[in-house]
Design a protein around this motif. Structure first.
Motif, PDB file in Angstrom:
ATOM      1  N   CYS A  14      -7.535  -2.915  -1.266  1.00  0.00           N
ATOM      2  CA  CYS A  14      -8.365  -1.770  -0.881  1.00  0.00           C
ATOM      3  C   CYS A  14      -8.313  -1.541   0.617  1.00  0.00           C
ATOM      4  O   CYS A  14      -7.898  -2.411   1.399  1.00  0.00           O
ATOM      5  CB  CYS A  14      -9.800  -1.989  -1.340  1.00  0.00           C
ATOM      6  SG  CYS A  14     -10.004  -1.911  -3.123  1.00  0.00           S
ATOM      7  N   ALA A  17      -7.435  -2.713  -6.285  1.00  0.00           N
ATOM      8  CA  ALA A  17      -7.512  -1.516  -7.107  1.00  0.00           C
ATOM      9  C   ALA A  17      -6.257  -1.429  -7.954  1.00  0.00           C
ATOM     10  O   ALA A  17      -5.224  -2.021  -7.625  1.00  0.00           O
ATOM     11  CB  ALA A  17      -7.648  -0.272  -6.230  1.00  0.00           C
ATOM     12  N   ASN A  70     -11.892   2.151 -11.112  1.00  0.00           N
ATOM     13  CA  ASN A  70     -10.580   2.767 -11.262  1.00  0.00           C
ATOM     14  C   ASN A  70     -10.619   3.744 -12.435  1.00  0.00           C
ATOM     15  O   ASN A  70     -10.868   3.347 -13.575  1.00  0.00           O
ATOM     16  CB  ASN A  70      -9.529   1.691 -11.503  1.00  0.00           C
ATOM     17  CG  ASN A  70      -9.539   0.620 -10.420  1.00  0.00           C
ATOM     18  OD1 ASN A  70      -8.785   0.701  -9.461  1.00  0.00           O
ATOM     19  ND2 ASN A  70     -10.400  -0.388 -10.574  1.00  0.00           N
ATOM     20  N   GLN A 128      -3.653   5.758  -3.470  1.00  0.00           N
ATOM     21  CA  GLN A 128      -4.136   5.917  -2.096  1.00  0.00           C
ATOM     22  C   GLN A 128      -3.424   7.060  -1.369  1.00  0.00           C
ATOM     23  O   GLN A 128      -3.398   7.104  -0.142  1.00  0.00           O
ATOM     24  CB  GLN A 128      -3.985   4.602  -1.334  1.00  0.00           C
ATOM     25  CG  GLN A 128      -4.862   3.488  -1.888  1.00  0.00           C
ATOM     26  CD  GLN A 128      -4.685   2.156  -1.175  1.00  0.00           C
ATOM     27  OE1 GLN A 128      -3.740   1.969  -0.390  1.00  0.00           O
ATOM     28  NE2 GLN A 128      -5.576   1.209  -1.447  1.00  0.00           N
ATOM     29  N   GLU A 157     -14.060   2.644  -3.957  1.00  0.00           N
ATOM     30  CA  GLU A 157     -14.204   1.341  -3.321  1.00  0.00           C
ATOM     31  C   GLU A 157     -15.661   1.181  -2.901  1.00  0.00           C
ATOM     32  O   GLU A 157     -16.271   2.110  -2.351  1.00  0.00           O
ATOM     33  CB  GLU A 157     -13.310   1.229  -2.080  1.00  0.00           C
ATOM     34  CG  GLU A 157     -11.824   1.389  -2.372  1.00  0.00           C
ATOM     35  CD  GLU A 157     -10.959   1.234  -1.122  1.00  0.00           C
ATOM     36  OE1 GLU A 157      -9.739   1.396  -1.239  1.00  0.00           O
ATOM     37  OE2 GLU A 157     -11.516   0.956  -0.026  1.00  0.00           O
ATOM     38  N   THR A 193     -14.164  -2.318  -7.263  1.00  0.00           N
ATOM     39  CA  THR A 193     -13.519  -1.008  -7.361  1.00  0.00           C
ATOM     40  C   THR A 193     -13.798  -0.419  -8.737  1.00  0.00           C
ATOM     41  O   THR A 193     -13.934  -1.146  -9.723  1.00  0.00           O
ATOM     42  CB  THR A 193     -11.993  -1.077  -7.160  1.00  0.00           C
ATOM     43  OG1 THR A 193     -11.405  -1.935  -8.152  1.00  0.00           O
ATOM     44  CG2 THR A 193     -11.649  -1.588  -5.781  1.00  0.00           C
ATOM     45  N   ARG A 250       0.811  -1.218   0.000  1.00  0.00           N
ATOM     46  CA  ARG A 250       0.000   0.000   0.000  1.00  0.00           C
ATOM     47  C   ARG A 250       0.845   1.270   0.000  1.00  0.00           C
ATOM     48  O   ARG A 250       0.474   2.275  -0.622  1.00  0.00           O
ATOM     49  CB  ARG A 250      -0.942   0.003   1.204  1.00  0.00           C
ATOM     50  CG  ARG A 250      -2.150  -0.911   1.040  1.00  0.00           C
ATOM     51  CD  ARG A 250      -2.983  -0.952   2.288  1.00  0.00           C
ATOM     52  NE  ARG A 250      -4.191  -1.750   2.094  1.00  0.00           N
ATOM     53  CZ  ARG A 250      -4.878  -2.308   3.086  1.00  0.00           C
ATOM     54  NH1 ARG A 250      -4.464  -2.149   4.345  1.00  0.00           N
ATOM     55  NH2 ARG A 250      -5.957  -3.018   2.847  1.00  0.00           N
TER      56      ARG A 250
END
Length: 499
Positions: free
Chosen positions: A253, A260, A212, A122, A269, A210, A116
């Motif tokens: 996610c 994602a 995108n 994110q 999401e 998701t 992540r």
């Protein structure tokens, strides 16, 4: 074009950088624009093309730097709005795009999941359980016209996994923002994500998903393949991986058990709720959804599934990507994978005879294909029509096939119409295949149009055989001009002579 020499592309921003290096391919504007109808109204004139009502034209992609109501968000439109731009971003010649995709389908590279902390999608997080959360204030989803049922996410990569097998799929759907945390999702019949949704619904469970937005164009093109080229269980992200010779990167996610695309500009999401349906135009009551690829405004669906949004994440200073429904952009998104699917199927059956395929803009990339077929011996006569039948099998939504010889430029509509006028006789060169299921958005496919149509979505498919009979090929030779080095006489048009 040498793929080794092109600038690296792995996300929307690097794709934009490639276009910036090409004169005339990208237009910026500082003029503030309203995403509700005004933005599409502007681009209709700048570069929409396709089946958009005239006047329109093919032009550069366009970036709106100031979007009313949204600080630090830009909108890009028309990124895939010309075949040349698609070729530039994928590193291929425009006439060879279908061959590139055919090779990619044959050698897929599966996506991988990264940590992540390395996922730029994110960088900024908005959770739906936070006070004041409203997707409408975060994502500047436009409307194409003033009649639209609501703001639409027109080029969001919907990604979900089969709840039974775990196999994932990515597709593009009609997504209408319905409220602060709700997005409706229209499924055309047969879409794989709808199979996943139905399995989850049968078990009484939501389907994590998701959306995108703003990704590598290779992902957007690869996502538009359909069966039988990409059967259930095929993750089309592997096609994009093959095009780029490296896997697409995913990330887990934050709020749902889904993945994602790690370098997307925006990620929504959410969960597709079981046994929940809404009317697509519940806020406008117009009976209209949004303009679709045939050039007409699609009817609002009276009962569509609903995504409950759990979070929106995005990059810093994100760029929203959008398209006009009937534009040339849709032609390329849908049409180039269609071309690859037809090439693949016909090549298996009769190698070396089908030279190329073009999913024509007049059919929105779905309804019409021009097949360039070479007859090399007497026994090839009739095989061109077999190729057309295989094209219908490769892409079930195809309505019309035009067959031309190897001396016809299938990408030049005037040349194709020339073949229609000089190599075609209606009573012997036309093959009708009535009563076949086609695409539900064709407004002529209704019983009211013809008593022969038993149900909405059924059509008469047609083959227009504009090829010369093999026995007469010597009688249909085009006028032969002397080959010259035209660069000597018009260097500004054709480049300087090397002599």
């Amino acid at each position: 074009m040498d793929r080794k020499d092109m600038l690296p592309v792995n996300d929307l921003r690097s794709a934009i950088a490639v276009l910036k290096s090409k004169p005339g391919e990208l237009l910026y504007t500082d003029e503030p624009v309203d995403p509700q109808a005004e933005l599409a109204g502007v681009y209709r004139y700048v570069g929409a093309g396709g089946t958009v009502a005239r006047p329109t034209r093919l032009g550069p992609a366009m970036i709106f730097k100031h979007v009313k109501g949204y600080e630090n968000v830009q909108i890009v439109i028309g990124l895939l709005g010309s075949r040349n731009r698609v070729a530039t971003m994928l590193g291929a010649e425009p006439e060879r795009l279908a061959f590139l995709l055919t090779e990619a389908v044959a050698a897929p590279i599966a996506p991988i999941t990264i940590a992540r902390e390395n996922a730029v999608c994110q960088e900024v997080v908005h959770r739906a359980d936070e006070p004041g959360f409203d997707i409408r204030n975060i994502v500047p989803a436009p409307t194409n016209t003033e009649e639209d049922a609501g703001p639409y996410i027109t080029i969001g990569m919907a990604y979900a996994a089969d709840p039974e097998t775990g196999e994932a799929d990515v597709t593009i759907h009609r997504l209408c923002v319905q409220s602060a945390d709700e997005v409706s999702m229209y499924f055309a019949p047969g879409r794989h994500l709808d199979v996943f949704r139905q399995k989850a619904e049968a078990a009484g469970k939501p389907l994590p998903i998701t959306i995108n937005i703003g990704v590598d164009p290779a992902v957007e093109i690869g996502a538009c393949f359909e069966p039988p080229t990409t059967p259930l269980g095929c993750d089309e992200l592997s096609i994009a991986g093959s095009i780029r010779k490296r896997p697409v990167e995913l990330v887990d996610c934050l709020t749902v058990k889904a993945k994602a695309i790690a370098n997307a500009e925006f990620v929504i999401e959410g969960e597709l709720l079981p046994n929940v349906r809404v009317r697509e135009d519940q806020h406008t009551n117009t009976g209209k959804a949004m303009p679709e690829f045939p050039g007409y405004t699609g009817a609002a669906n009276p009962s569509v599934p609903l995504i409950k949004v759990k979070a929106v994440t995005h990059r810093r200073h994100p760029i929203l990507q959008t398209v006009i429904g009937p534009s040339e952009e849709h032609v390329n998104l849908a049409g180039i994978p269609t071309e690859a699917s037809i090439l693949q199927m016909v090549e298996r059956a009769m190698p070396g005879r089908l030279l190329n395929v073009y999913a024509h803009a007049a059919g929105g990339g779905k309804y019409m294909a021009v097949l360039q077929f070479k007859k090399s011996e007497p026994s090839d006569e009739g095989r061109q029509r077999q190729a057309a039948l295989l094209a219908f099998a490769a892409f079930s939504e195809l309505k019309h096939v035009i067959l031309v010889d190897e001396d016809v430029d299938l990408f030049d509509s005037n040349d194709v119409l020339w073949a229609l006028n000089t190599r075609y006789q209606g009573d012997v060169s036309t093959v009708f295949i009535p009563g076949v299921r086609c695409h539900p958005l064709d407004p002529s496919q209704v019983p009211a149009f013809s008593a022969s149509i038993r149900d909405t979505g059924i059509s008469c498919k047609v083959i227009f055989d504009c090829t010369v009979p093999y026995s007469l090929k010597r009688d249909f030779q085009r006028a032969k001009f002397k080959e010259v080095d035209v660069r000597r006489f018009a260097p500004s048009l054709f480049g300087d002579s090397k002599e």
